[in-house]
Design a protein around this motif. Structure first.
Motif, PDB file in Angstrom:
ATOM      1  N   THR A 299       5.637  87.645   0.958  1.00  0.00           N
ATOM      2  CA  THR A 299       5.988  88.284   0.279  1.00  0.00           C
ATOM      3  C   THR A 299       7.271  88.268  -0.361  1.00  0.00           C
ATOM      4  N   ASN A 300       7.888  87.553  -0.823  1.00  0.00           N
ATOM      5  CA  ASN A 300       9.159  86.860  -1.261  1.00  0.00           C
ATOM      6  C   ASN A 300       8.389  86.038  -3.133  1.00  0.00           C
ATOM      7  N   PRO A 301       8.618  87.533  -3.968  1.00  0.00           N
ATOM      8  CA  PRO A 301       7.443  87.074  -5.655  1.00  0.00           C
ATOM      9  C   PRO A 301       8.197  85.675  -5.784  1.00  0.00           C
ATOM     10  N   GLU A 302       9.253  85.429  -5.387  1.00  0.00           N
ATOM     11  CA  GLU A 302      10.390  84.055  -5.857  1.00  0.00           C
ATOM     12  C   GLU A 302       9.811  83.074  -4.779  1.00  0.00           C
ATOM     13  N   ALA A 303      10.218  83.487  -4.258  1.00  0.00           N
ATOM     14  CA  ALA A 303      10.134  82.275  -2.597  1.00  0.00           C
ATOM     15  C   ALA A 303       8.889  81.424  -2.475  1.00  0.00           C
ATOM     16  N   PHE A 304       8.190  82.154  -2.827  1.00  0.00           N
ATOM     17  CA  PHE A 304       6.589  82.031  -2.064  1.00  0.00           C
ATOM     18  C   PHE A 304       6.057  80.684  -3.548  1.00  0.00           C
ATOM     19  N   PRO A 305       6.348  81.094  -4.711  1.00  0.00           N
ATOM     20  CA  PRO A 305       5.852  80.033  -5.632  1.00  0.00           C
ATOM     21  C   PRO A 305       6.420  78.811  -5.520  1.00  0.00           C
ATOM     22  N   ARG A 306       7.745  78.658  -4.851  1.00  0.00           N
ATOM     23  CA  ARG A 306       9.109  77.528  -4.630  1.00  0.00           C
ATOM     24  C   ARG A 306       8.830  76.771  -3.787  1.00  0.00           C
ATOM     25  N   ALA A 307       7.733  78.204  -2.107  1.00  0.00           N
ATOM     26  CA  ALA A 307       7.711  76.899  -1.047  1.00  0.00           C
ATOM     27  C   ALA A 307       5.814  76.193  -1.477  1.00  0.00           C
ATOM     28  N   LYS A 308       5.272  77.183  -1.863  1.00  0.00           N
ATOM     29  CA  LYS A 308       4.063  76.327  -2.175  1.00  0.00           C
ATOM     30  C   LYS A 308       4.072  75.029  -2.990  1.00  0.00           C
ATOM     31  N   GLN A 309       4.869  75.021  -3.848  1.00  0.00           N
ATOM     32  CA  GLN A 309       4.980  73.802  -5.205  1.00  0.00           C
ATOM     33  C   GLN A 309       5.694  72.554  -3.912  1.00  0.00           C
ATOM     34  N   TYR A 310       6.795  73.159  -3.227  1.00  0.00           N
ATOM     35  CA  TYR A 310       7.896  71.862  -2.531  1.00  0.00           C
ATOM     36  C   TYR A 310       6.948  71.513  -1.756  1.00  0.00           C
ATOM     37  N   ILE A 311       5.453  72.167  -0.713  1.00  0.00           N
ATOM     38  CA  ILE A 311       4.890  71.661  -0.296  1.00  0.00           C
ATOM     39  C   ILE A 311       4.000  70.668  -0.570  1.00  0.00           C
ATOM     40  N   PHE A 312       3.510  71.221  -1.218  1.00  0.00           N
ATOM     41  CA  PHE A 312       2.070  70.168  -2.726  1.00  0.00           C
ATOM     42  C   PHE A 312       2.560  68.934  -3.185  1.00  0.00           C
ATOM     43  N   ASP A 313       4.532  69.156  -3.388  1.00  0.00           N
ATOM     44  CA  ASP A 313       4.526  67.984  -4.121  1.00  0.00           C
ATOM     45  C   ASP A 313       5.090  66.666  -3.238  1.00  0.00           C
ATOM     46  N   HIS A 314       5.549  66.922  -1.264  1.00  0.00           N
ATOM     47  CA  HIS A 314       5.735  66.582  -0.655  1.00  0.00           C
ATOM     48  C   HIS A 314       4.429  65.816  -0.352  1.00  0.00           C
ATOM     49  N   ILE A 315       3.317  66.429  -0.300  1.00  0.00           N
ATOM     50  CA  ILE A 315       1.926  65.910   0.296  1.00  0.00           C
ATOM     51  C   ILE A 315       1.863  64.789  -0.669  1.00  0.00           C
ATOM     52  N   ALA A 316       1.938  65.616  -2.168  1.00  0.00           N
ATOM     53  CA  ALA A 316       1.607  64.347  -2.650  1.00  0.00           C
ATOM     54  C   ALA A 316       2.304  63.359  -3.263  1.00  0.00           C
ATOM     55  N   ALA A 317       3.176  63.013  -2.206  1.00  0.00           N
ATOM     56  CA  ALA A 317       4.265  62.340  -2.469  1.00  0.00           C
ATOM     57  C   ALA A 317       4.058  61.659  -1.234  1.00  0.00           C
ATOM     58  N   GLY A 318       3.745  62.208  -0.040  1.00  0.00           N
ATOM     59  CA  GLY A 318       3.271  60.733   0.901  1.00  0.00           C
ATOM     60  C   GLY A 318       4.087  61.163   2.344  1.00  0.00           C
ATOM     61  N   ASP A 319       5.306  62.235   1.437  1.00  0.00           N
ATOM     62  CA  ASP A 319       5.984  62.851   3.005  1.00  0.00           C
ATOM     63  C   ASP A 319       5.761  63.771   3.948  1.00  0.00           C
ATOM     64  N   PHE A 320       4.846  64.450   3.734  1.00  0.00           N
ATOM     65  CA  PHE A 320       3.806  65.309   4.389  1.00  0.00           C
ATOM     66  C   PHE A 320       2.540  65.231   4.638  1.00  0.00           C
ATOM     67  N   LYS A 321       2.397  64.571   6.212  1.00  0.00           N
ATOM     68  CA  LYS A 321       0.666  64.740   5.812  1.00  0.00           C
ATOM     69  C   LYS A 321      -0.017  65.158   7.266  1.00  0.00           C
ATOM     70  N   PRO A 322      -0.799  66.050   7.294  1.00  0.00           N
ATOM     71  CA  PRO A 322      -0.897  66.702   8.209  1.00  0.00           C
ATOM     72  C   PRO A 322      -1.555  66.246   9.157  1.00  0.00           C
ATOM     73  N   ARG A 323      -1.120  66.601  10.990  1.00  0.00           N
ATOM     74  CA  ARG A 323      -2.365  65.656  12.383  1.00  0.00           C
ATOM     75  C   ARG A 323      -3.270  66.593  11.975  1.00  0.00           C
ATOM     76  N   ILE A 324      -4.783  65.794  12.236  1.00  0.00           N
ATOM     77  CA  ILE A 324      -5.229  67.187  13.288  1.00  0.00           C
ATOM     78  C   ILE A 324      -5.379  66.274  14.402  1.00  0.00           C
ATOM     79  N   ASP A 325      -5.539  66.843  15.407  1.00  0.00           N
ATOM     80  CA  ASP A 325      -5.911  66.720  16.784  1.00  0.00           C
ATOM     81  C   ASP A 325      -7.272  66.405  17.336  1.00  0.00           C
ATOM     82  N   LYS A 326      -8.015  67.637  16.851  1.00  0.00           N
ATOM     83  CA  LYS A 326      -9.228  67.405  17.120  1.00  0.00           C
ATOM     84  C   LYS A 326     -10.189  68.523  16.454  1.00  0.00           C
TER      85      LYS A 326
END
Length: 353
Positions: A299-326
């Motif tokens: 709900t924070n108009p400044e923090a939300f876009p930063r959060a999405k960009q931070y996550i997208f960039d780290h996933i694209a770079a291979g730093d983050f990879k969601p682990r699927i258990d089942k």
């Protein structure tokens, strides 16, 4: 466990027949009373049309979250309106849009960010109506199963650790319930920021996996004393940040191992017992104990876009990879919820459609 035809609610079927002019139906998971996993059922309903500012998503995969179990039981932040849908996270293809929605969304692959109330929307089903503002694209290298396993876990961890906690290189960060999807996301974020993660888990069965997934230290609380081990790891300083979804009486122990001037983020209530405030420990150590949910970021108009960009960039770079258990099929949604309640998972539980 598969749902049989007898599990399909006759009232819901009648609703679908009364709306036959639409000519299409879809299976939607709903519950008509709160309770255990067995209250979940597949209702055959008319395919809904998106309203203003909404889209219809053809669902491919659904990511389960602990909040949905609590909502189903009537123990969440707000009471369900029965019969109730549920589900925050889904990935799929946008197949219809409502008034005021950018047509560029049509036929795009996207996933949903948990930015809406479950009393109004839910994504468990073959289709889902969601606000267009809740859609987010994710790196095309991810599968549908991975695409639905991003936003809840990474935004929740990002908000506490980066946005509010401002962790930095060398900080000690204690993560309880570390084998959850949010816990694993937190381990990755702590590593990305150069801090030191201390993962706590109840049994030794998950220790090797947590270390393999990047935790710097793992404490098995069923076999080791948490206070002693944290003091050993931190040289007696304690953890500057504690990230905890459990609460309950254990908060007093967490306060004892939080560094002077440190912060405890409480983002859940997995322990049903009351959570007494550790007043004198907090006074003596100058602690901040903060109740927190990801909605503070969304709900924070400044923090939300930063959060999405931070996550997208780290996933694209291979730093983050969601682990699927089942992975479960939609017909086994009851079994999927029961598995979540078993606490056996390490990572995300996904349902495919």
């Amino acid at each position: 466990m598969k749902l049989s035809s007898s599990d399909v609610n006759p009232i819901a079927t009648q609703e679908a027949l009364m709306s036959a002019e639409i000519g299409k139906t879809a299976k939607i998971v709903r519950f008509h009373q709160t309770g255990g996993a067995e209250v979940l059922q597949l209702d055959e309903l008319a395919v809904p049309e998106p309203g203003e500012g909404e889209v219809r998503l053809r669902v491919k995969a659904i990511g389960l979250n602990r909040a949905e179990v609590m909502y189903r039981k009537g123990q969440y932040l707000y009471e369900p309106k029965l019969p109730a849908k549920l589900g925050y996270e889904a990935s799929g293809v946008v197949e219809a849009i409502g008034a005021g929605v950018d047509r560029a969304w049509l036929n795009k692959t996207a996933s949903t960010v948990p930015s809406f109330e479950l009393t109004r929307y839910g994504v468990y089903g073959e289709v889902a109506i969601v606000p267009a503002a809740a859609l987010a694209e994710y790196p095309s290298t991810l599968s549908y199963e991975e695409g639905t396993s991003i936003w809840m876990q990474y935004i929740t961890a990002y908000g506490a650790l980066v946005h509010f906690g401002r962790i930095t290189r060398g900080d000690f960060v204690l993560l309880t319930a570390a084998s959850s999807s949010v816990g694993l996301a937190a381990i990755e974020i702590v590593k990305a920021e150069g801090a030191i993660s201390i993962a706590a888990t109840r049994t030794a069965a998950k220790k090797a996996e947590l270390l393999a997934l990047g935790a710097d230290h793992v404490i098995v609380t069923g076999e080791e004393d948490l206070v002693t081990r944290v003091n050993e790891i931190t040289g007696g300083k304690g953890a500057r940040i504690v990230f905890d979804p459990v609460a309950g009486p254990g908060l007093e122990v967490l306060a004892k191992i939080t560094a002077i001037g440190g912060t405890i983020f409480e983002y859940g209530g997995l322990d049903p017992k009351p959570t007494p405030y550790p007043l004198f420990t907090a006074l003596g150590r100058g602690l901040t104990i903060k109740g927190y949910t990801l909605f503070e970021v969304i709900t924070n108009p400044e923090a939300f876009p930063r959060a999405k960009q931070y996550i997208f960039d780290h996933i694209a770079a291979g730093d983050f990879k969601p682990r699927i258990d089942k992975v479960f099929p939609l017909s086994e949604i009851v079994a999927a919820h029961r598995y979540m309640e078993s606490n056996a998972q390490i990572g995300k539980i996904v349902v495919t459609v």
